[in-house]
Design an enzyme around this catalytic site. Sequence first.
Site, short mmCIF file in Angstrom:
data_model
loop_
_atom_site.label_atom_id
_atom_site.label_comp_id
_atom_site.label_asym_id
_atom_site.label_seq_id
_atom_site.Cartn_x
_atom_site.Cartn_y
_atom_site.Cartn_z
N THR A 122 -1.05 -0.16 -5.40
CA THR A 122 -1.18 -1.03 -6.48
C THR A 122 -2.15 -1.09 -7.43
O THR A 122 -3.11 -0.35 -7.00
CB THR A 122 -1.23 -2.57 -5.76
N ASP A 123 -1.93 -1.38 -8.54
CA ASP A 123 -2.91 -1.45 -9.89
C ASP A 123 -4.19 -2.24 -9.48
O ASP A 123 -4.97 -2.21 -10.10
CB ASP A 123 -2.29 -1.66 -11.07
N GLU A 124 -3.90 -3.24 -8.46
CA GLU A 124 -4.98 -4.01 -8.22
C GLU A 124 -6.21 -3.56 -7.72
O GLU A 124 -7.34 -3.99 -7.60
CB GLU A 124 -4.47 -5.21 -7.09
N TYR A 149 -6.71 -8.54 0.04
CA TYR A 149 -5.60 -7.52 -0.10
C TYR A 149 -5.97 -6.23 -0.88
O TYR A 149 -5.63 -5.22 -0.38
CB TYR A 149 -4.36 -8.47 -0.79
N LYS A 153 -5.83 -2.42 0.19
CA LYS A 153 -4.94 -1.29 -0.30
C LYS A 153 -5.86 -0.08 -0.87
O LYS A 153 -5.48 0.92 -0.86
CB LYS A 153 -4.31 -1.94 -1.46
P1 NAD Z 1 6.92 -7.26 0.92
O1 NAD Z 1 5.70 -8.38 1.67
O2 NAD Z 1 7.99 -7.80 0.52
O3 NAD Z 1 7.26 -6.30 2.19
C1 NAD Z 1 6.48 -5.59 2.98
C2 NAD Z 1 7.30 -5.15 4.28
O4 NAD Z 1 6.39 -4.61 5.22
C3 NAD Z 1 8.04 -6.29 4.98
O5 NAD Z 1 9.38 -5.80 5.33
C4 NAD Z 1 7.20 -6.27 6.36
O6 NAD Z 1 7.99 -6.67 7.40
C5 NAD Z 1 6.87 -4.95 6.51
N1 NAD Z 1 5.63 -4.91 7.41
C6 NAD Z 1 4.30 -5.66 7.17
N2 NAD Z 1 3.39 -5.27 8.20
C7 NAD Z 1 4.30 -4.28 9.12
C8 NAD Z 1 3.58 -3.56 10.08
N3 NAD Z 1 2.73 -3.85 10.56
N4 NAD Z 1 4.57 -2.58 10.52
C9 NAD Z 1 5.66 -2.38 9.92
N5 NAD Z 1 6.16 -3.09 8.92
C10 NAD Z 1 5.29 -4.17 8.35
O7 NAD Z 1 5.97 -6.34 -0.01
P2 NAD Z 1 6.50 -5.62 -1.30
O8 NAD Z 1 6.03 -6.58 -2.41
O9 NAD Z 1 7.85 -5.15 -1.19
O10 NAD Z 1 5.37 -4.38 -1.16
C11 NAD Z 1 5.69 -3.29 -0.68
C12 NAD Z 1 4.52 -2.23 -0.96
O11 NAD Z 1 4.14 -2.08 -2.46
C13 NAD Z 1 3.23 -2.47 -0.62
O12 NAD Z 1 2.35 -1.39 -0.21
C14 NAD Z 1 2.44 -3.22 -1.75
O13 NAD Z 1 1.11 -3.13 -1.71
C15 NAD Z 1 2.95 -2.25 -2.80
N6 NAD Z 1 3.13 -2.92 -4.22
C16 NAD Z 1 3.70 -4.07 -4.49
C17 NAD Z 1 3.59 -4.51 -5.58
C18 NAD Z 1 4.37 -5.89 -5.98
O14 NAD Z 1 4.42 -6.52 -7.36
N7 NAD Z 1 5.12 -6.62 -5.03
C19 NAD Z 1 3.31 -3.79 -6.80
C20 NAD Z 1 2.65 -2.59 -6.51
C21 NAD Z 1 2.37 -2.07 -5.31
O1 TDX Z 2 2.97 -20.26 -8.09
C1 TDX Z 2 2.07 -19.46 -8.50
N1 TDX Z 2 1.64 -19.56 -9.77
C2 TDX Z 2 0.71 -18.58 -10.38
O2 TDX Z 2 0.41 -18.77 -11.70
C3 TDX Z 2 1.99 -18.12 -8.03
C4 TDX Z 2 2.49 -17.57 -6.56
C5 TDX Z 2 1.29 -17.01 -8.72
N2 TDX Z 2 0.83 -17.46 -9.90
C6 TDX Z 2 0.07 -16.15 -10.75
C7 TDX Z 2 -0.92 -15.45 -10.13
C8 TDX Z 2 -0.83 -14.08 -10.73
O3 TDX Z 2 -1.75 -14.18 -11.85
O4 TDX Z 2 1.08 -15.28 -11.18
C9 TDX Z 2 0.60 -13.90 -11.06
C10 TDX Z 2 1.37 -13.31 -10.24
O5 TDX Z 2 1.16 -13.74 -8.75
P1 TDX Z 2 1.82 -13.01 -7.57
O6 TDX Z 2 3.10 -12.83 -7.60
O7 TDX Z 2 1.17 -13.58 -6.40
O8 TDX Z 2 1.37 -11.35 -7.83
P2 TDX Z 2 -0.22 -10.73 -7.70
O9 TDX Z 2 -1.24 -11.41 -7.28
O10 TDX Z 2 -0.15 -10.36 -9.21
O11 TDX Z 2 0.21 -9.26 -7.01
C11 TDX Z 2 1.31 -8.78 -7.08
O12 TDX Z 2 1.16 -7.56 -7.94
C12 TDX Z 2 0.45 -6.56 -7.17
C13 TDX Z 2 1.86 -8.51 -5.58
O13 TDX Z 2 1.96 -9.44 -4.69
C14 TDX Z 2 0.93 -7.35 -4.78
O14 TDX Z 2 1.46 -7.03 -3.79
C15 TDX Z 2 0.98 -6.09 -6.00
O15 TDX Z 2 -0.31 -5.20 -5.06
#
Ligand code: NAD
Ligand code: TDX
Length: 333
Positions: A122-124, A149, A153
């Site tokens: 992630t960019d975080e 988190y 990562k």
């Molecule tokens: P998500 O929470 O929707 O999905 C995570 C999945 O991993 C789920 O299916 C969960 O059951 C599985 N999981 C969790 N713990 C596990 C374990 N111990 N063993 C096996 N499976 C397990 O997450 P997402 O948003 O799809 O994110 C996926 C990946 O992308 C992550 O690595 C996250 O850091 C990265 N990422 C997410 C975002 C975003 O915006 N959501 C952005 C950049 C990177």
């Molecule tokens: O109810 C809300 N109100 C609100 O203002 C929620 C749930 C979030 N927020 C804000 C927090 C953040 O600034 O919105 C923004 C996005 O929040 P999230 O969806 O929780 O994402 P963020 O914390 O930015 O992280 C996401 O992007 C990077 C993913 O959850 C991570 O897995 C990924 O690494």
Amino acid sequence: MTRRLLVTGGAGFIGSAFVHHVLAHTDDSVTVLDSFTYAGHRGSLEDLPAERCAVVVGDVADPEVVERLVADVDAVVHFAAESHNDNSLADPSPFLRTNLMGTFNLLEAVRRHGTRFHHISTDEVYGDLALDDPERFTETTPYNPSSPYSATKAGSDLLVRAWVRSFGVQATLSNCSNNYGPRQHVEKFIPRQITNLLDGIRPRLYGTGENVRDWIHAEDHSSAVLRILDAGEIGRTYLIGADGEKSNREVVEMILGLMGRPADDYDHVNDRAGHDLRYAIDAAPLREELGWRPRYRDFEAGLAATIDWYRENERWWRPQKAATEAKYQLVGQ
Ligand code: NAD
Ligand code: TDX
């Protein structure tokens, strides 16, 4: 040549988007390894061809299941993680176990078998930027994570880099910005607001709502990961983003507009502890060296399609909704 891929976390939001993408655009076969935490969803892998997609219920923190599955594949794409910042503030321990120990187990297995590995991050990990900073994150930006988190990562990324350097593991990494699209858990910002509105609840902005996220469609994230898996340079980190910077307030106003409500029909709630102000990705190397291009360039159109998906798939999200909102209520969000 067709490959056998192990996709960890393939029942989650982005992992399942990637599985759909691979099955639609290649002849590769996929084994999903997913422990089906609260974030894993069977319904996200419905209607996929059984002869090309197997699902194994198991934990990346369990070295035995990881060893058995890695022994049988050509490449591993590692999505599995605890992924929600707010959850990591309430209880960091599963984040250490899955994100650090899980990645460690996978690295040890691919090291034993000489298997190609792609690590999803992630960019975080880079911390945050000021609202008026002209810079964006690049692959050389120093790591500076803010939340439990993002710290786990960042730790997992550093493990991958060390395993490349010390043991010659054939790995690439990618750090992507905020994803949106269908099948995202209702705890996350965009699905939470859409499903709240469908339930007649006003959207909730943390703090001032001025925080900026750089949005990319999960389908574009998937095509970028496949491109890196096919053509990425071993040891390299690629940043994935689609120039989608928007403040949270702008996103909420857009959702309200698309759902036929006044633009100011939202509430401000408690801010997130340590809330990162702004993320922004410079994806030039991915575009210029690997020729990748995002397809979803119109954020509002992608958002409208996402709203339609949640309208049409209440069966998918309804079972998670009440428990998710109850958790938020406890912390005034
Ligand atoms: P998500 O929470 O929707 O999905 C995570 C999945 O991993 C789920 O299916 C969960 O059951 C599985 N999981 C969790 N713990 C596990 C374990 N111990 N063993 C096996 N499976 C397990 O997450 P997402 O948003 O799809 O994110 C996926 C990946 O992308 C992550 O690595 C996250 O850091 C990265 N990422 C997410 C975002 C975003 O915006 N959501 C952005 C950049 C990177
Ligand atoms: O109810 C809300 N109100 C609100 O203002 C929620 C749930 C979030 N927020 C804000 C927090 C953040 O600034 O919105 C923004 C996005 O929040 P999230 O969806 O929780 O994402 P963020 O914390 O930015 O992280 C996401 O992007 C990077 C993913 O959850 C991570 O897995 C990924 O690494």
